[in-house]
Structures are given as structure tokens and as C-alpha cells.
Design a protein around this motif. Structure first.
Motif, PDB file in Angstrom:
ATOM      1  N   THR A 149       0.670  -1.222  -0.249  1.00  0.00           N
ATOM      2  CA  THR A 149      -0.001   0.110  -0.048  1.00  0.00           C
ATOM      3  C   THR A 149       0.991   1.283  -0.077  1.00  0.00           C
ATOM      4  O   THR A 149       2.142   1.205   0.348  1.00  0.00           O
ATOM      5  CB  THR A 149      -1.029   0.058   1.345  1.00  0.00           C
ATOM      6  N   ARG A 150       0.464   2.369  -0.413  1.00  0.00           N
ATOM      7  CA  ARG A 150       1.001   3.624  -0.110  1.00  0.00           C
ATOM      8  C   ARG A 150       1.684   4.015   1.026  1.00  0.00           C
ATOM      9  O   ARG A 150       2.839   4.333   1.414  1.00  0.00           O
ATOM     10  CB  ARG A 150       0.098   4.817  -0.527  1.00  0.00           C
ATOM     11  N   ARG A 151       0.901   3.620   2.099  1.00  0.00           N
ATOM     12  CA  ARG A 151       1.287   3.844   3.435  1.00  0.00           C
ATOM     13  C   ARG A 151       2.551   2.854   3.850  1.00  0.00           C
ATOM     14  O   ARG A 151       3.502   3.216   4.612  1.00  0.00           O
ATOM     15  CB  ARG A 151       0.349   3.730   4.412  1.00  0.00           C
ATOM     16  N   GLU A 152       2.437   1.606   3.370  1.00  0.00           N
ATOM     17  CA  GLU A 152       3.480   0.569   3.491  1.00  0.00           C
ATOM     18  C   GLU A 152       4.723   1.035   3.032  1.00  0.00           C
ATOM     19  O   GLU A 152       5.967   0.980   3.388  1.00  0.00           O
ATOM     20  CB  GLU A 152       3.201  -0.734   3.301  1.00  0.00           C
ATOM     21  N   HIS A 182       2.096  -1.696  10.632  1.00  0.00           N
ATOM     22  CA  HIS A 182       2.778  -1.684   9.096  1.00  0.00           C
ATOM     23  C   HIS A 182       4.023  -2.781   9.002  1.00  0.00           C
ATOM     24  O   HIS A 182       4.313  -3.435   7.996  1.00  0.00           O
ATOM     25  CB  HIS A 182       2.951  -0.347   8.985  1.00  0.00           C
TER      26      HIS A 182
END
Length: 208
Positions: A149-152, A182
């Protein structure tokens, strides 16, 4: 002939003092300063204008990779010589991309360090024998790149830069518990069980 002006950057006082003692007998080398943090290193470089910087990668306030990049940007003629315990291809590659002229491990003999300083000062590249062997290794068989994901991706990049979970949480304005979640998800997705392997795997996949 003027001596080679050297700046020592390491967060351990014993290492800094030990390097000064080690280099003192060399008539063609003059230690002009020492720094314990990245900020101190940048300030000392501006003040003392060293020819060669012996730079540790693991610093308390910022990555040595970032320090190297800033030093080279501010003074293109400066020669940065990584002096570290990190014997990982990822770190070697990132230091060279940041503009380092060489990479020496802290278990190097005094003669090897002296040779490294003189060679990079002369405009050549220098790598410890172990580092050269590391660079010559054939790349491992490619593994499937996990979908992040973008956050990961943001958390992974921050981990690779050496930031703590609390620092990442503050920077991204999310909770420490979320960051730890995460981290666990990243370890699972990459099929590894520690941060060092996570960074290595992500580096080999070109994700950091």
C-alpha cells in the motif's frame, strides 16, 4: 606538499579518538576535525574544508547516506569514504549513489585505511576486499515483488533510512501502534523475520 585534511565522523567517541591515534603517525594526513552527528559533520565540513571525510553510516540524527549526499552537493570536490560495520550490498550501493568515493569496513587494517584515504584523495575509488567480493556476487534469483500500500511504502522507506517507529509515527502523524502493525505486515509480505532482512530484500527488489 600540503597534507590530506581529514574529517572523522562517528557517533562513538572511542572510535573517533582511536582513528586520530591511528592516523597521527602519517605525515601526509592531518585530522582537521571530528563530529558525532550528521549535523555536526556538515558544520565541521563547512568550517574545516576537509579533503576526505571518514563517514560512518549509522549516526544518531540522520543517515550517513544523507550526510554524504549533502556533503558532495555542497562541496563537489570532497571525497567521502564510508567507514562502517555494515557489510551489506544495499548500503554500499546507496552510499555510492550518494556520491561516496569508497567503502571501508571497520575491521580494516591501518595500512588499508591509509591506502583508502590516499586513493580517494587522488580521485580513485576504493573498496575493502570484503566489499569488492560482495559487489562481485551474482544477484540472487528474483523473488516475487509483494504488493504494498502507499502507507506501507512510506513506512518501508523510513525504516530503510534508519528511523525509529516513534519517529516514523510522528512524521506521518499516525499512532505508534499503527506503525508497528505496518512493520509486522511488511515482514510478513516479504517473508522475513527481522528488519535487516526486510531492508536487504526490499533493496534487491529495487523498492528502496
Amino acid at each position: 606538499m600540503s597534507p590530506i585534511h581529514v574529517l572523522i565522523v562517528d557517533d562513538h567517541a572511542m572510535v573517533r579518538e582511536g582513528l586520530k591515534v591511528l592516523l597521527q603517525p602519517l605525515e601526509y594526513v592531518a585530522v582537521v576535525g571530528a563530529a558525532a552527528t550528521g549535523a555536526e559533520a556538515l558544520a565541521a565540513a563547512r568550517q574545516h574544508r576537509p579533503d576526505v571525510v571518514l563517514l560512518d553510516i549509522n549516526l544518531p540524527d540522520m543517515s550517513g547516506i544523507d550526510v554524504c549526499q549533502q556533503l558532495v552537493a555542497e562541496k563537489p570536490g570532497i571525497k567521502v569514504l564510508a567507514l562502517t560495520t555494515f557489510n551489506e550490498k544495499l548500503y554500499v550501493t546507496r552510499m555510492m549513489q550518494a556520491g561516496a568515493a569508497g567503502y571501508v569496513l571497520k575491521n580494516a587494517l591501518p595500512e588499508e585505511l591509509a591506502e583508502a584515504i590516499t586513493k580517494v584523495f587522488a580521485g580513485k575509488k576504493f573498496f575493502s576486499d570484503e566489499v569488492q567480493s560482495l559487489l562481485l556476487q551474482a544477484p540472487a534469483e528474483a523473488a516475487a515483488v509483494p504488493l504494498l500500500t502507499r502507507r506501507e511504502k512510506e513506512v518501508l522507506a523510513a525504516i530503510a533510512d534508519g528511523h525509529t517507529s516513534q519517529h516514523i509515527a510522528d512524521a506521518l502523524c499516525i499512532s505508534l501502534l499503527t506503525i508497528e502493525t505496518h512493520r509486522r505486515n511488511l515482514l510478513t509480505k516479504f517473508g522475513v523475520n527481522n528488519t535487516a532482512l526486510l531492508i536487504r530484500q526490499a533493496g534487491q527488489m529495487g523498492l528502496i
